[in-house]
Design a protein around this motif. Structure first.
Motif, mmCIF file in Angstrom:
data_model
loop_
_atom_site.group_PDB
_atom_site.id
_atom_site.type_symbol
_atom_site.label_atom_id
_atom_site.label_comp_id
_atom_site.label_asym_id
_atom_site.label_seq_id
_atom_site.Cartn_x
_atom_site.Cartn_y
_atom_site.Cartn_z
ATOM 1 N N HIS A 94 0.853 -1.257 -0.006
ATOM 2 C CA HIS A 94 0.010 -0.140 -0.039
ATOM 3 C C HIS A 94 0.949 1.136 0.022
ATOM 4 O O HIS A 94 2.221 1.234 0.052
ATOM 5 N N SER A 95 0.259 2.548 0.145
ATOM 6 C CA SER A 95 1.039 3.681 0.339
ATOM 7 C C SER A 95 0.154 4.684 1.024
ATOM 8 O O SER A 95 -1.035 4.370 1.230
ATOM 9 N N HIS A 96 0.616 5.627 1.467
ATOM 10 C CA HIS A 96 -0.164 6.818 2.322
ATOM 11 C C HIS A 96 0.641 8.165 1.864
ATOM 12 O O HIS A 96 1.866 8.373 1.691
ATOM 13 N N ASP A 97 -0.319 8.949 1.515
ATOM 14 C CA ASP A 97 0.149 10.438 0.878
ATOM 15 C C ASP A 97 0.516 11.413 2.073
ATOM 16 O O ASP A 97 1.276 12.355 1.708
ATOM 17 N N GLN A 130 6.235 6.900 7.321
ATOM 18 C CA GLN A 130 6.226 5.788 8.132
ATOM 19 C C GLN A 130 7.586 5.323 8.559
ATOM 20 O O GLN A 130 8.360 5.114 7.445
ATOM 21 N N ALA A 178 6.363 9.420 2.493
ATOM 22 C CA ALA A 178 5.040 9.598 2.063
ATOM 23 C C ALA A 178 4.789 9.474 0.736
ATOM 24 O O ALA A 178 5.727 10.083 -0.114
ATOM 25 N N ASP A 236 3.721 6.605 12.516
ATOM 26 C CA ASP A 236 3.039 7.494 11.272
ATOM 27 C C ASP A 236 3.304 8.646 11.736
ATOM 28 O O ASP A 236 2.626 9.524 12.506
#
Length: 293
Positions: free
Chosen positions: A15-18, A22, A52, A70
């Protein structure tokens, strides 16, 4: 900032997170990662800084536990974490210097203690989240004496940011995979060695090692002899003395000899000095003086 201790499955996921970076730190085991096509791992002193927006895949095998932080982009910039990451090489994979693994241990233990306090607060008699005498007693029984008198020590992000500054300030980019001789060591033994490396200040028994390696004590001795050419306790003693050597050789390290002895698992400074002298041919104070001339 969100923090959690997680266990990962052997099945790969991605997955990824903008909106946040992390940071993943090993408490036990190894996490295989691929960040934007770059393969690597998190284990022992090796951590991951996933920027990110970067897509990352991950999987773990066997017993594992990781601290996952996070960190909001603005928080990371304002606290200087992004700058330190850039100075360390801006790699998704960083390794903390040999003499500074205590920074990782302090962060892991501090957040674990914060979680213990939070669990106890849920059941406080006054309903306001204030620690009562019964709750303080539970903290003492849990071995968190240093926290009971200062219940708000880990109440905000300041502790985490300061700890991360210490960690990133003593880290450097590494190649993603383990490579070399480490690749030949069985995973369960790699997991044990990384676990020990973060706990050199703590008492560690053969039984503890066998439990983490998930094998009998006789099999543990056989594995050490086969892959490392020594016994478990001799290997442990060598790691402790090597850690002390690095710390004493650092002119910026102002810890007393007694504190360094404790940091590498000796309860008695005299015993530490004798062991150090036998191993390196001179007392620890001599090394410290030679690096401050």
């Amino acid at each position: 900032m969100q923090s959690s201790f997680r266990q990962y499955r052997s099945e790969a996921a991605s997955h990824s997170h903008d909106d946040f970076h992390q940071i993943i730190i090993a408490d036990l085991g190894m996490l295989e990662l691929e960040v934007q096509g770059r393969g690597g791992c998190v284990s022992g002193r090796r951590l991951a800084f996933v920027p990110a927006g970067d897509t990352h895949a991950y999987r773990a095998v066997g017993m594992n536990r990781f601290l996952v932080l996070d960190v909001d982009i603005d928080v990371a910039a304002g606290a200087g974490l992004e700058r330190l990451w850039q100075l360390a090489g801006a790699s998704p994979y960083l390794e903390v210097g040999t003499g500074y693994a205590g920074h990782l241990t302090g962060l892991l233990q501090g957040l674990e203690q914060k979680r213990a306090i939070s669990r106890i607060r849920r059941f406080t008699p006054d309903g306001q989240g204030n620690l009562q005498s019964e709750s303080l007693s539970l903290l003492y029984m849990a071995g968190i004496e240093g926290i009971a008198a200062s219940e708000n020590a880990f109440a905000d992000d300041a502790f985490v940011c300061q700890s991360l500054r210490e960690v990133l300030g003593h880290a450097a980019a590494v190649q993603g995979d383990l490579g070399g001789a480490d690749a030949m060591i069985p995973m369960r033994l790699q997991r044990l060695l990384a676990w020990i490396e973060l706990r050199l200040s703590e008492p560690i028994s053969i039984a503890d090692m066998a439990m983490i390696a998930a094998q009998s004590e006789s099999a543990l001795f056989a594995a050490f002899q086969s892959y490392l050419g020594t016994t478990p306790m001799r290997w442990l003693g060598e790691q402790r003395l090597q850690r002390a050597y690095v710390m004493l050789g650092d002119p910026k390290n102002t810890m007393t000899l007694g504190n360094i002895a404790h940091e590498v698992g000796f309860t008695d400074q005299s015993a530490f000095s004798r062991a150090f002298s036998r191993r390196f041919g001179h007392p620890p104070i001599a090394l410290r003086r030679s690096n401050r001339l």
